[in-house]
Design an enzyme around this catalytic site. Structure first.
Site, mmCIF file in Angstrom:
data_model
loop_
_atom_site.group_PDB
_atom_site.id
_atom_site.type_symbol
_atom_site.label_atom_id
_atom_site.label_comp_id
_atom_site.label_asym_id
_atom_site.label_seq_id
_atom_site.Cartn_x
_atom_site.Cartn_y
_atom_site.Cartn_z
ATOM 1 N N LYS A 6 2.523 -2.263 6.333
ATOM 2 C CA LYS A 6 2.753 -2.149 4.891
ATOM 3 C C LYS A 6 4.166 -1.624 4.596
ATOM 4 O O LYS A 6 4.766 -1.996 3.588
ATOM 5 C CB LYS A 6 1.692 -1.257 4.252
ATOM 6 N N TYR A 35 -1.628 -0.533 10.410
ATOM 7 C CA TYR A 35 -1.685 -0.878 8.979
ATOM 8 C C TYR A 35 -0.493 -0.270 8.229
ATOM 9 O O TYR A 35 0.202 -0.970 7.484
ATOM 10 C CB TYR A 35 -3.005 -0.362 8.409
ATOM 11 N N SER A 57 0.847 -1.206 0.000
ATOM 12 C CA SER A 57 0.000 0.000 0.000
ATOM 13 C C SER A 57 0.873 1.243 0.000
ATOM 14 O O SER A 57 1.992 1.230 0.530
ATOM 15 C CB SER A 57 -0.874 0.017 1.256
HETATM 16 P P1 NAP Z 1 -11.059 -6.860 1.176
HETATM 17 O O1 NAP Z 1 -12.112 -6.631 0.155
HETATM 18 O O2 NAP Z 1 -11.378 -6.664 2.606
HETATM 19 O O3 NAP Z 1 -10.470 -8.320 0.939
HETATM 20 C C1 NAP Z 1 -9.497 -8.836 1.818
HETATM 21 C C2 NAP Z 1 -9.225 -10.277 1.450
HETATM 22 O O4 NAP Z 1 -8.210 -10.800 2.346
HETATM 23 C C3 NAP Z 1 -10.441 -11.173 1.646
HETATM 24 O O5 NAP Z 1 -10.441 -12.164 0.636
HETATM 25 C C4 NAP Z 1 -10.209 -11.809 3.001
HETATM 26 O O6 NAP Z 1 -10.867 -13.061 3.165
HETATM 27 C C5 NAP Z 1 -8.701 -11.989 2.943
HETATM 28 N N1 NAP Z 1 -8.075 -12.179 4.241
HETATM 29 C C6 NAP Z 1 -8.194 -11.420 5.365
HETATM 30 N N2 NAP Z 1 -7.455 -11.943 6.373
HETATM 31 C C7 NAP Z 1 -6.865 -13.055 5.865
HETATM 32 C C8 NAP Z 1 -6.021 -14.048 6.416
HETATM 33 N N3 NAP Z 1 -5.609 -13.990 7.687
HETATM 34 N N4 NAP Z 1 -5.629 -15.083 5.623
HETATM 35 C C9 NAP Z 1 -6.043 -15.168 4.335
HETATM 36 N N5 NAP Z 1 -6.842 -14.248 3.758
HETATM 37 C C10 NAP Z 1 -7.261 -13.211 4.528
HETATM 38 O O7 NAP Z 1 -9.792 -5.890 0.904
HETATM 39 P P2 NAP Z 1 -9.123 -5.347 -0.449
HETATM 40 O O8 NAP Z 1 -9.361 -3.903 -0.505
HETATM 41 O O9 NAP Z 1 -9.475 -6.192 -1.598
HETATM 42 O O10 NAP Z 1 -7.578 -5.513 -0.060
HETATM 43 C C11 NAP Z 1 -6.713 -6.462 -0.672
HETATM 44 C C12 NAP Z 1 -5.280 -6.017 -0.398
HETATM 45 O O11 NAP Z 1 -5.056 -4.730 -0.984
HETATM 46 C C13 NAP Z 1 -4.954 -5.859 1.091
HETATM 47 O O12 NAP Z 1 -3.648 -6.334 1.355
HETATM 48 C C14 NAP Z 1 -5.018 -4.367 1.294
HETATM 49 O O13 NAP Z 1 -4.231 -3.925 2.379
HETATM 50 C C15 NAP Z 1 -4.473 -3.877 -0.030
HETATM 51 N N6 NAP Z 1 -4.811 -2.490 -0.331
HETATM 52 C C16 NAP Z 1 -6.124 -2.118 -0.468
HETATM 53 C C17 NAP Z 1 -6.407 -0.790 -0.742
HETATM 54 C C18 NAP Z 1 -7.820 -0.309 -0.915
HETATM 55 O O14 NAP Z 1 -8.018 0.927 -0.924
HETATM 56 N N7 NAP Z 1 -8.811 -1.196 -1.033
HETATM 57 C C19 NAP Z 1 -5.377 0.137 -0.845
HETATM 58 C C20 NAP Z 1 -4.070 -0.280 -0.689
HETATM 59 C C21 NAP Z 1 -3.800 -1.597 -0.442
HETATM 60 P P3 NAP Z 1 -12.422 -13.127 3.693
HETATM 61 O O15 NAP Z 1 -13.271 -12.696 2.537
HETATM 62 O O16 NAP Z 1 -12.648 -14.562 4.056
HETATM 63 O O17 NAP Z 1 -12.504 -12.196 4.852
#
Ligand code: NAP
Length: 255
Positions: free
Chosen positions: A165, A161, A147
């Site tokens: 990261k 967080y 991130s």
């Molecule tokens: P999300 O919609 O909340 O999805 C998170 C995913 O991670 C879900 O599939 C969840 O599974 C899984 N997960 C959570 N804890 C886990 C664990 N202990 N072991 C295995 N899987 C786990 O979030 P997202 O926005 O798609 O984020 C994906 C990645 O992008 C993350 O690393 C996040 O930090 C990064 N990111 C996101 C943003 C943003 O603005 N969205 C920005 C920068 C970086 P369940 O469905 O079973 O809960």
């Protein structure tokens, strides 16, 4: 430039039951990869729906539940993938959590949990995937979804967080150096704000969205597809001389 095909490659995407991970899995599968989907296992339906959607498009996908922060579960997940597909070519460390807690609200347990999932999870999955890649020979690709919050403080309520990261960004570089002699590249994609379940509550406030888009030179939030394109490039043969890089995908926010 080679055509970006992943035909026959085995790809693990952690946290691929929804959001960005699910989009990455779909992008890889659409280009021929055989998918190992993953999530912690407490909502099996969501991951099954994601796998069914890939199969409905003619792709190959199976769910391997595991909490990425748990060494035993990661070991079992990797054994399952190797048993099913015979090897692994690409590991995308996407799983992540982001509780919004200020300095005086966050508990030590919450702090530990964020670092366990977001940082230790990448270490454990990368170690297991790299072992299998090295044993088989022929190299591999590891791509970490970290991130921009690991580069600068984007929200003071992301204290754990952002720290997790930043560590994940450095871990990317450490892994790149450790695995280069095996032909395994390790890179990270650093997204800006992308509306998903992880930030839905925070982004439900229009003033928050406005503040972010005002501070973004390209003037909008991102989409999961923006991250998919970057991950596909780093996972492809085209990126064979790219390792240890941190690719920011944020509309210019940190520029
Ligand atoms: P999300 O919609 O909340 O999805 C998170 C995913 O991670 C879900 O599939 C969840 O599974 C899984 N997960 C959570 N804890 C886990 C664990 N202990 N072991 C295995 N899987 C786990 O979030 P997202 O926005 O798609 O984020 C994906 C990645 O992008 C993350 O690393 C996040 O930090 C990064 N990111 C996101 C943003 C943003 O603005 N969205 C920005 C920068 C970086 P369940 O469905 O079973 O809960």
């Amino acid at each position: 430039m080679k055509a970006m095909s992943f035909q026959g490659k085995v790809a693990l995407v952690t946290g691929s039951s929804r959001g960005i991970g699910r989009a990455i899995a779909g992008g890889l599968a659409a280009r021929g990869a055989r998918l190992a989907l993953n999530h912690p296992g407490d909502d099996a339906d969501r991951a099954r729906v994601a796998a069914d959607a890939i199969r409905a498009e003619g792709g190959e996908a199976e769910v391997f539940p595991a909490d990425v922060s748990h060494p035993g579960e990661v070991r079992r997940m990797m054994e399952g993938i190797l048993g099913r597909y015979g090897g692994i070519d690409i590991a995308v460390n996407n799983a992540g959590i982001c509780p919004f807690r200020s300095l005086f609200d966050i508990t030590p347990e919450e702090w530990d949990r964020v670092l366990e999932v977001n940082t230790r999870g990448i270490f454990l999955v990368s170690q297991a995937a790299a072992r299998a890649m090295v044993e088989r020979g022929g190299g591999g690709r590891i791509v970490n979804v970290t991130s921009i919050s690991g580069l600068r403080v984007t929200d003071p309520r992301q204290i754990a967080y952002s720290t997790s990261k930043a560590a994940a960004n450095m871990l990317t570089r450490c892994l790149a150096v450790a695995l280069a002699s095996h032909g395994i590249t390790v890179n990270a994609v650093l997204p800006g704000t992308i509306p998903t379940d992880i930030n839905a509550a925070v982004l439900s406030d229009p003033s928050v969205v406005r503040a972010i888009t005002d501070a973004t030179p390209l003037g909008s939030l991102g989409s999961p597809g923006d991250v998919v394109s970057a991950v596909l490039y780093l996972a492809s043969d085209d990126a064979s001389w790219v390792t240890g890089s941190l690719l920011v995908v944020d509309g210019g926010y940190v520029a």
